[in-house]
Design a protein around this motif. Structure first.
Motif, short mmCIF file in Angstrom:
data_model
loop_
_atom_site.label_atom_id
_atom_site.label_comp_id
_atom_site.label_asym_id
_atom_site.label_seq_id
_atom_site.Cartn_x
_atom_site.Cartn_y
_atom_site.Cartn_z
N ALA A 107 0.51 -1.69 -0.08
CA ALA A 107 -0.18 0.42 0.07
C ALA A 107 0.91 1.43 -0.09
CB ALA A 107 -0.92 0.10 1.46
N VAL A 108 0.13 2.20 -0.25
CA VAL A 108 1.24 3.09 -0.67
C VAL A 108 0.01 4.90 -0.07
CG1 VAL A 108 2.02 3.07 -2.41
CG2 VAL A 108 0.33 4.11 -3.20
N ASN A 109 0.95 5.72 0.78
CA ASN A 109 0.28 6.97 1.15
C ASN A 109 0.23 8.13 0.64
OD1 ASN A 109 -2.23 6.48 2.75
ND2 ASN A 109 -1.32 6.52 4.57
N LEU A 110 -0.42 8.67 -0.74
CA LEU A 110 0.39 9.71 -1.44
C LEU A 110 0.07 11.44 -0.67
CD1 LEU A 110 1.06 9.24 -5.06
CD2 LEU A 110 2.81 8.64 -3.25
N SER A 111 0.65 12.09 -0.30
CA SER A 111 0.13 12.94 0.25
C SER A 111 0.04 14.45 -0.81
CB SER A 111 0.25 13.59 1.86
OG SER A 111 0.39 14.81 2.05
N SER A 112 -1.16 15.47 -0.50
CA SER A 112 -0.10 16.51 -1.37
C SER A 112 0.40 17.80 -1.00
CB SER A 112 -2.46 17.44 -1.40
OG SER A 112 -2.43 17.56 0.14
N GLU A 113 0.47 17.24 0.23
CA GLU A 113 1.60 17.99 1.17
C GLU A 113 3.41 17.81 -0.17
OE1 GLU A 113 1.89 20.03 4.09
OE2 GLU A 113 0.17 20.13 3.01
N ASN A 114 2.66 16.61 -0.67
CA ASN A 114 4.26 16.25 -1.08
C ASN A 114 3.77 16.13 -2.48
OD1 ASN A 114 5.66 16.00 0.92
ND2 ASN A 114 4.96 14.02 1.72
N HIS A 115 3.25 16.06 -3.04
CA HIS A 115 2.78 15.57 -4.99
C HIS A 115 2.01 16.44 -4.95
CE1 HIS A 115 5.31 11.73 -4.24
NE2 HIS A 115 4.99 12.27 -2.84
N LYS A 116 2.35 16.90 -6.50
CA LYS A 116 0.64 17.46 -6.68
C LYS A 116 -0.58 16.68 -7.34
CE LYS A 116 2.99 21.12 -9.93
NZ LYS A 116 3.92 20.81 -11.07
N VAL A 117 -1.65 17.11 -7.48
CA VAL A 117 -2.36 16.24 -7.20
C VAL A 117 -3.36 15.26 -8.37
CG1 VAL A 117 -3.46 16.67 -5.14
CG2 VAL A 117 -4.37 17.78 -7.26
N SER A 118 -2.64 15.53 -9.31
CA SER A 118 -2.45 15.73 -11.06
C SER A 118 -1.99 14.57 -11.13
CB SER A 118 -2.57 16.46 -11.17
OG SER A 118 -1.35 17.26 -11.59
N THR A 119 -0.72 14.49 -10.33
CA THR A 119 0.16 12.80 -10.76
C THR A 119 -0.25 12.37 -9.56
OG1 THR A 119 1.90 13.29 -8.81
CG2 THR A 119 1.67 14.37 -11.55
N PHE A 120 -1.56 11.97 -8.83
CA PHE A 120 -1.75 10.90 -7.71
C PHE A 120 -2.02 9.73 -8.66
CE2 PHE A 120 -3.98 13.10 -3.78
CZ PHE A 120 -2.20 13.51 -2.94
N GLU A 121 -3.01 9.47 -9.32
CA GLU A 121 -3.03 8.46 -9.74
C GLU A 121 -1.67 7.71 -10.38
OE1 GLU A 121 -7.42 7.36 -11.73
OE2 GLU A 121 -7.10 9.79 -11.30
N GLN A 122 -1.65 8.63 -11.50
CA GLN A 122 -0.23 7.50 -12.12
C GLN A 122 0.61 7.31 -10.86
OE1 GLN A 122 -0.72 7.37 -15.39
NE2 GLN A 122 1.54 6.27 -14.71
N LYS A 123 0.96 8.27 -10.08
CA LYS A 123 2.31 7.76 -9.35
C LYS A 123 1.79 6.35 -8.25
CE LYS A 123 4.93 11.76 -8.61
NZ LYS A 123 5.49 14.00 -7.66
N GLY A 124 1.03 6.85 -7.81
CA GLY A 124 0.30 5.88 -7.76
C GLY A 124 0.66 4.79 -7.94
N GLN A 125 -0.21 4.11 -8.59
CA GLN A 125 -0.34 3.13 -9.57
C GLN A 125 1.22 2.46 -9.78
OE1 GLN A 125 -2.77 1.33 -9.84
NE2 GLN A 125 -1.01 -0.12 -9.94
N ASP A 126 2.07 3.49 -10.08
CA ASP A 126 3.69 3.10 -10.43
C ASP A 126 4.35 2.34 -9.72
OD1 ASP A 126 2.85 4.01 -13.05
OD2 ASP A 126 4.27 5.75 -12.87
N TYR A 127 4.13 3.41 -8.19
CA TYR A 127 4.76 2.90 -6.74
C TYR A 127 4.17 1.90 -6.20
CZ TYR A 127 6.97 4.67 -2.36
OH TYR A 127 7.48 5.32 -1.51
N LEU A 128 2.51 1.77 -6.67
CA LEU A 128 2.58 -0.33 -6.47
C LEU A 128 2.96 -0.72 -6.89
CD1 LEU A 128 -1.41 0.78 -6.03
CD2 LEU A 128 0.15 0.40 -3.93
N ASN A 129 3.81 -0.72 -8.34
CA ASN A 129 3.54 -1.86 -9.38
C ASN A 129 4.99 -1.93 -8.55
OD1 ASN A 129 1.09 -1.66 -10.31
ND2 ASN A 129 2.08 -0.18 -11.92
N ARG A 130 6.38 -0.78 -8.70
CA ARG A 130 7.19 -1.17 -7.94
C ARG A 130 7.44 -1.98 -6.74
NH1 ARG A 130 10.71 1.85 -4.38
NH2 ARG A 130 9.93 3.69 -5.23
N ILE A 131 6.67 -1.46 -5.86
CA ILE A 131 6.91 -2.04 -4.65
C ILE A 131 6.90 -3.32 -4.36
CG2 ILE A 131 7.75 -0.86 -3.12
CD1 ILE A 131 4.73 -0.95 -2.08
N ALA A 132 5.18 -3.96 -5.31
CA ALA A 132 4.95 -5.69 -5.55
C ALA A 132 5.82 -5.86 -6.49
CB ALA A 132 3.54 -5.24 -6.35
#
Lengths: 754, 754
Positions: A261-286
Motif C-alpha cells: 500500500a502507498v499513501n501519497l499526500s498533497s503536501e508532497n505531490h501534485k494531486v494531478s499526478t496521484f493516480e499515475q504515481k500511486g499505481q507506479d509506486y504500487l507496481n514498483r514495490i509489488a
C-alpha cells in the motif's frame, strides 16, 4: 501498572492474547516512518475492543472548538491529527464464518514488535465456531526505505479442514472519523476511487483544510507459496474500495495475502499526478516483493540503530525500555521535512491534537541534537521561526502589541489550537522553552550564525512578550507576573510562578546578550535584522530594568524557591500520605481539590533548576529537590526524566533509577493508565536524556563536552553514542570506569568528571 | 447603551419599529405569570430577527455537558430551561401575500407593554408588496387570574382593498429547540396531537426528564365584531396542529382573531386528565371571553401593585425603571409553588440554564420578605432545605464528607448543572448566601421556629463544608481558604478571598449561635434535630477554633480589606483609565487579561460589607468603597444595586443615583449589551433594594424596623409599601421629611434616623 508484555532486549512480546488490553497493545505496537504510521491493530476483522488509527504526517483538521462557556481569545478551532484511510482492511471468511479473534476460540497466540528490524509479527492458532482450526502468521512494516509505502504478508493455514468457500476481501476504508471529534463530524470527503489490476485506491480530501491523500493497495495471493492468478470482484462505495477473491483450500494449505500500500499526500505531490504515481509506486514495490521490502526496511533501521542505540548490560527491563523509546522517536520524526514536528502521540493515537508542544524544545531538541545530523534540530528551530508571525498574531489576540510573540501551547500551523484558558492564555512559560532551545542549539552545535539568521527575531518577539506580560508591583517594588500556569498544570492562574518568572527574566537577559554578540560577530547582517525588528534603546533599558528588578518567591527559612506566591499556605503532606486507591489523583480527585493541594504534576521549580543548572549550587539543588520531590505525583509523562537526571546529579541512585524506569517503561507498563490513547512520544526523548544527561552527566560547557558518569549499581555497564559537532563518539560507562571512543570525525577533548 | 424605548411612568413604549433591536424588545416585552411566560415576539409571521421563546415553569432538560477537557467532578448535565411549544402561531395571507413586518413596508408602528394592567399592545399599519394596506391591532395577556391560560386578540383591517382570499392559519408549534442546545439536539417528543371544535392541541414530552405539557388553542373569528361561524381545515403534523380558515374581506372590514390557549404541565396535573381538562379550560375561558379575561387579569395586577408599587415623583425614567423591575419580578415568581425558584432570565430567555442561583438568597429573598406574604420567602428557604441531600451529594463528589453540604452554583433539582470548574468547584461563597438568607428571614419575620424546623440542618451542612474547606497554614499560623472564586468572577482560583473567608467564618459563628439558641428555645425538638445531624462537641471546638483563627487579607496602610492575597500586586489603574472602546471588558479583552487586571465585575469586598454592615464602621465602609469602587466595571447585573445602597449610606448622592439608574434601567437601556438574551430578572430585586434599603435605609435591628432615608435631590418624593410581620406600612420620603403610615395590621414602633 500492567505487566503483561514480556521483557526482551530487542522485542516487545505479548505471548498470550490480552483482549482487555488490546488498545494498549495497539498503541505500543504502532509502526511509523516519519511520513505516516498506524496503530498495531490486526489486519483482519476484529470485532473486539480496538482503536483503528492511520495517520499521515502534516494532515490535520481544524475541529470547531467545544467549550462550556466561550471566553474572548479562545481559538475557534482545535487542529486535530486526522485519522486517515485504513489501508489494512482485510476480511476473510471460511464457509461463511469470518476470521475474527474476538469470536473465535484462541488456541495459541504470540505477537511481537521487533524493534531491531522494525516489524510487527504475529503467529496464532484459532478455532472457528464450526470447529475449523486456522493458523495465522502475519508480518507488517511501515517502510523506512520507501517512506510512502507500507506492506504486510498475512497467511492462514487450514489446519483440520478443507473448504471450497474461502472469501477474501482486501479493502481500503476511507470513511473514517476521529474518536475525539468534537461534534461527531467526519472530516474527509471523497475525491475519487478506482481500480487497477488487483489494485484499488481511495483518494480523499479533508474538509476545510483541503489536504488530499491518495491511498492505494495492490494484492498478491499465494497458496503454498505459489502465486495465484485470480480475478478480483471490485467493490466500490463512497470513500471505499475493495477487492474480493474466492478460493478453495485443502487441509494443510497455506494461503498468503500480501498487501502493498502507498499513501501519497498533497503536501508532497501534485494531486494531478496521484493516480499515475500511486499505481507506479504500487507496481514498483509489488515487483520488488515483500521480502525485499522487509530487507530494505531492516537495513534502514540498522543505519538508525548504528547511531542511536543505547546498550544497557545487566537489566533487560531497562534495556527494553530505552530501545522502545528510541524506536518510537525514530518512527515519529526523521527531521527530513522542516514542515513537520513531533506530536505528543506521534502516529500512535489522536488524543490531544496539534503536532507541536513545548515538549519539542524542552525534551526533543536535545535528543536530535546529539543523535541526528545538525539540520534535524535546526529544522525544528526554523519551524518556529517560520511561525513567528502567527505567534505575534496570537499575542495580539490576547492584547499584546509591538511585535510581542506568544507561541501557541498547541499548534499545527502556528495558530493556537488548544481550548482551555488556563492553558492557552496562562501556560505561557512555553515561550521560554522556545528561546531556551535556541541557546541549547547554538551552544551544542557552535552554529552562532543561527542567532543572527533566525534566533534574533524569535528572541526579540519572545522577550517583548515577557516585557509586556510582567507588571510593576507598587506593593513589592518589583516586577511581578500575575495569572500564569507553570509547568505544573496542577496549579492554574497563580501569581509569580518561580519557573515562569525565572525563564522570562532569562529570556530578556539572553536576548540582550545575543544583541551584543551578533552586533559584534555579524555586524552588518545584525544591524539589518535589528532594525527590521525596530528594536530600540528604550527596550534595552526596559529589559535591563526588568532583569534587575524581577521578583522571585522564596522561602528563606527552608532555602527553597517557592513554586508560586502562597505555596506555603498549602497543607504540606507528602505524596506518601495520599490514601491508597486515590492515585493517579487526576483520575480520582475533583479539579479544585487537586488545585489547592500541594501535589505537583511535573517538575516545576526543578524544571528551572534543571534548565539553568549552572546558576545554582548543588546544595541549592538538593534543598529544592528534597522539598519538592516528595510532593510530586509525576502524572505528566515529562516529569520522571527530569527527576531522574537531577537525582543522578545528586547521587541519589535509587531515585534516579526508579525515575529512569518510570520514564522508560511508561507506556510498556502503562504507568499512568492512559497508554490506550497512544504512546507518550515526546517524553521518550526525556528517557534518552535520563541516560545521557542523567547517568552520563553529559553537558556542553564553553564549546566542550563534559561527562560526569554514574552507573546504577546493579547494571554492569551502559553505552551510548552521540554526535558532537563533527565528531561521533561512543561513551561506555562500566564498573571499571568510563571509556570514550571517537568513532568518526576529528579528535576532540572531552572532559570526564568523577 | 440604547435608548429607543420611550419614558413613561406605567408603560414601555416603542413608538417606531426598531427591527435591529427586535430581540431586545422581545426580552423587555416578555409576559409571564409565574407558571409560564413568553417573549414579546409578534403573534403573526415575522421573518426578521427574532427569538421565539415560550417557557413553562419547572420544566427542564439535562443537556449533555459540553466542555473542552473533562475534569473530575464536572456535572454530566447542564439542566436547561426549555423552550416549549409556541402557542402564538398565526399566519395570515391576503391574496397569497403573507402578513410579515419584515417584508412589508411599515407605515406606522406603535407597541407598548402596559405594566399597570399587564398587557402587550400593538397598533401598526403596513403596506404589502401588492400595495394592500393593512392595519393591525393586537393585545395579549398571560393571565394572572387563570394562571394556566394566555390569550390574544389580533385584528387586521383592510384599509384600501377588498380580498376574497384571506387565509388564516392559527397553530401550535411544538417542534421547538433551544437556541443554546449543546449539540443541536431537540428536547421534546410528541405524545399526541388532536382537534376539537375550532380548537387543537399538541401534547409533548421532554426526553430524559419526561415532563409532559399539553398546549391547547381555541380560535374565535370576528368580522366587524360579528362572530363568524367558520369550519377550520385541520393541519396535523408531528408536534404541530393548525387550524386553517378562509374568508373574504371588503375594504374597511376588520377581521379579529381571538386565540385562547392553555398550558397544562404534568407537574400539576395527571396526564390522563390532560385532554379533558385542556378542552374544558379552553371552553371556559373562551366562554368568559377575551375582554373579561383582560379585566380579571387587570384586577389581579391591581392587587399586586397595591402592595408592590413604588412611586417616584419627579423622575419619569427612574419611575419607569423601578416599575419595570417590580413588574418582571411579579411575572417571574409568585411564591405559590415551593418547587419553583427564580431563574436568572425568568420567562424572558433561556440563556444560563438552571432556575436557581445564589441571586435568590442574596437579592430576591429581601424583596419577597418585604412585599409578599411570609410564606413566599419561607418557600424559597424550604426549597433549599429540600435539596440538602443533593448538596451533601454534590460536596461528596468533590471529596467532602460527613454531612458537608455544598449547594450548587446553578440548579434545577438540587444537582449542580454548571460546567466551568472555576465557577462550579470554586465559587463556593454561594453556600454562605444560603445561610445568610436564613438569618435574614428569621430576623425579618421573627419566625424563630424556622431555625429548628429547617434552618439547623442546612446551617450545619454548610458549616461543615467550610470547616473542611479551610486548611491550617503552618506558614501563617492561621486558617486559610485556597482556590476560590469570589463574587467578582473576574478573578479565578484565588487564595483567601476576603468575602469568602468572611462569610465562611460568619456561617460557623452563626451555626454555633443557632445551636445555643434552639437548644434554649426549642429544647426537645432541637435535641432531636441536633442528634439526627450527628453534631458533636468536637465540631463545636473545631468551629470555634476556625472562627478565632481565620486569616483575613488586609492592607494596613490603606486600612482596607484585600479582595484576595496578592491583590496589591496588580496595576491599580481605575476604570476611568481603560481606553475608550474597550468596554465592556468582557466583550473586548482576553480572559487572562481580565483576570490579572484589577477590574472587578461586581461587588466583592463591598458585598461582604453590605451583608454584614453592622460589623463595620462607616469609616471602614468609606475607605473600602473609595478603594474598590473606582476599579469596578459592574459587568454583572448584580453589582450596581449594592453600590447604590452603599453610596446612599455614605451620602454619595450622585453615585447612589447613578447606580440606581443603572440597576433600574439595565434592560430598558441595554447597558451591558446582552438584553437580547433575556432580562436580568434576579438583579431586579436588587433595584428594589436600592430604593428600600439604599435610599430608604431600611433595616431590621432587634426585631425593630429602622429607616434612614435619603432623597435624591432632583426627586420630589418617593414612596414604597412594605410588610413587616403583621403590619403593612407605607413609607413616603419627600422634601419635607419622611412620613410613615400604617396601612393595616398592628401599630408598630418604627425608628427613623436622619
Amino acid at each position: 501498572m500492567k505487566q503483561y508484555l514480556q521483557h526482551n532486549p530487542w522485542k516487545i512480546i505479548e505471548d498470550s492474547f490480552h483482549p482487555e488490553f488490546n488498545e494498549i497493545t495497539e498503541s505500543v505496537f504502532s509502526l511509523g516512518n516519519g511520513r505516516m504510521g498506524q496503530r498495531g491493530s490486526f489486519e483482519e476483522t476484529y470485532s473486539g475492543k480496538t482503536l483503528q488509527g492511520n495517520y499521515v504526517a502534516g494532515v490535520y483538521y481544524p475541529d470547531k472548538t467545544r467549550v462550556g462557556w466561550w471566553k474572548n481569545g479562545y481559538p475557534e478551532y482545535f487542529a486535530k491529527v486526522l485519522n486517515a484511510a485504513n489501508w489494512l482492511g482485510l476480511e476473510i471468511s471460511i464457509d461463511g464464518i469470518v476470521v475474527d479473534l474476538h469470536t473465535a476460540k484462541i488456541l495459541d497466540f504470540y505477537r511481537e514488535l521487533d524493534m531491531k528490524e522494525g516489524f510487527l509479527f504475529r503467529k496464532c492458532k484459532i478455532e472457528l465456531a464450526n470447529g475449523n482450526i486456522v493458523s495465522i502468521v502475519s508480518k507488517r512494516i511501515n517502510s523506512m526505505a520507501d517512506d510512502e509505502s507500507v506492506a504486510y504478508s498475512f497467511s492462514i493455514t487450514a489446519e483440520n479442514f478443507s473448504s471450497k468457500d474461502v472469501k477474501i476481501k482486501a479493502f481500503i476504508d476511507g470513511d473514517i472519523s476521529n474518536k475525539d471529534s468534537n461534534y461527531g463530524e467526519k472530516f474527509w470527503e471523497e475525491v475519487k476511487t478506482g481500480f487497477g489490476q488487483n489494485s484499488s485506491f481511495v483518494w480523499s480530501k479533508t474538509l476545510k483544510t483541503g489536504f488530499e491523500v491518495y491511498t492505494g493497495q495492490l494484492i498478491k495471493l499465494f497458496v503454498n507459496n505459489q502465486i495465484q492468478d485470480l480475478q478480483a470482484e471490485k467493490i466500490q462505495q463512497v470513500k471505499y474500495t475493495g477487492l474480493n477473491y474466492s478460493i478453495s483450500l485443502n487441509q494443510g494449505d497455506e494461503l498468503t495475502i500480501q498487501k502493498f500500500a502507498v499513501n501519497l499526500s498533497s503536501e508532497n505531490h501534485k494531486v494531478s499526478t496521484f493516480e499515475q504515481k500511486g499505481q507506479d509506486y504500487l507496481n514498483r514495490i509489488a515487483e520488488k516483493g515483500f521480502e525485499q521490502m522487509v530487507k530494505d526496511h531492516s537495513v534502514a533501521w540498522g543505519r538508525k540503530w548504528a547511531i542511536n542505540d543505547i546498550i544497557i548490560d545487566g537489566d533487560i527491563a531497562a534495556q527494553q525500555g530505552i530501545r522502545f523509546n528510541i524506536f518510537q522517536l525514530n518512527q515519529t520524526y526523521t527531521g527530513e521535512d522542516e514542515r513537520l514536528n513531533i506530536g505528543p502521540k506521534g502516529f500512535t493515537g489522536e488524543k490531544y491534537g496539534g503536532s507541536t508542544y513545548w515538549d519539542t524544545e524542552a525534551y526533543c531538541v536535545p535528543f536530535y541534537l546529539a543523535t541526528a545530523p545538525q539540520k534535524v534540530a535546526k529544522n525544528l528551530l526554523i519551524y518556529r521561526w517560520k511561525q513567528l508571525d502567527r505567534a505575534i498574531e496570537n499575542a495580539g489576540k490576547l492584547g499584546f502589541s509591538k511585535g510581542a510573540a506568544l507561541y501557541p501551547m498547541v499548534t499545527m500551523n502556528g495558530e493556537e489550537c488548544h481550548n482551555e484558558w488556563e492553558i492557552t492564555f496562562e501556560e505561557i512559560h512555553r515561550n521560554g522553552a522556545i528561546a531556551y532551545a535556541i541557546k541549547d542549539y547554538v551552544d551544542y552545535t557552535g552554529d552562532r550564525k543561527h542567532l543572527v539568521e533566525y534566533g534574533w527575531e524569535v528572541l526579540v518577539g519572545i522577550a517583548r512578550f515577557w516585557a509586556q506580560r510582567v507588571n510593576w508591583s507598587e506593593d513589592k517594588q518589583k516586577y511581578v507576573m500575575l495569572g500564569v500556569t507553570g509547568p505544573n498544570e496542577y496549579e492554574n492562574n497563580v501569581n509569580n510562578n518561580w519557573y515562569t518568572n525565572y525563564i522570562a527574566t532569562w529570556c530578556l537577559k539572553y536576548t540582550l546578550e545575543v544583541y551584543q554578540e551578533i552586533l559584534k560577530d555579524f555586524n552588518s547582517e545584525a544591524n539589518q535584522k535589528i532594525s527590521s525588528t525596530n528594536f530600540t534603546q528604550a527596550e534595552i533599558t526596559q529589559f535591563e530594568h526588568i532583569v534587575s528588578n524581577m521578583y522571585f518567591p522564596r522561602d528563606e527559612k527552608r532555602g527553597v524557591y517557592l513554586q508560586q506566591d502562597g505555596f506555603l499556605d498549602k497543607e504540606l503532606i507528602p505524596v506518601s500520605g495520599i490514601p491508597a486507591g486515590q492515585r493517579p489523583i487526576n483520575q480520582n480527585w475533583s479539579w479544585d481539590r487537586i488545585l489547592r493541594s500541594v501535589y505537583i504534576k511535573q517538575a516545576d521549580v526543578l524544571q528551572g533548576i534543571y534548565f539553568f543548572e549552572d546558576d545554582f549550587s548543588l546544595e541549592e539543588l538538593e534543598r529544592n529537590y528534597n522539598f519538592y520531590e516528595p510532593f510530586t505525583v509525576h502524572e505528566s509523562s515529562l516529569s520522571p526524566c527530569v527527576h531522574s537526571i537531577l537525582a543522578a546529579k545528586l547521587g541519589k541512585e535509587d531515585k534516579s533509577y526508579e525515575f529512569y524506569n518510570r520514564a522508560a517503561r511508561l507506556d510498556l507498563d502503562d504507568y499512568n493508565n492512559d497508554t490506550e490513547d497512544g504512546c507518550h512520544i515526546t517524553s521518550m526523548a526525556g528517557t534518552w536524556m535520563s541516560i545521557v544527561k542523567g547517568f552520563g552527566g553529559m553537558k556542553v560547557k564553553n564549546n566542550q563536552l563534559h561527562f560526569k558518569p554514574f552507573l546504577p549499581s546493579h547494571w554492569n555497564s551502559y553505552a551510548f553514542k552521540i554526535n558532537f559537532r563533527e565528531t561521533q563518539l561512543e561513551v561506555n560507562v562500566g564498573k571499571k570506569g568510563t571509556e570514550i571512543k571517537i568513532l568518526s570525525g576529528p579528535q576532540i577533548e572531552v572532559k570526564v568528571e568523577s
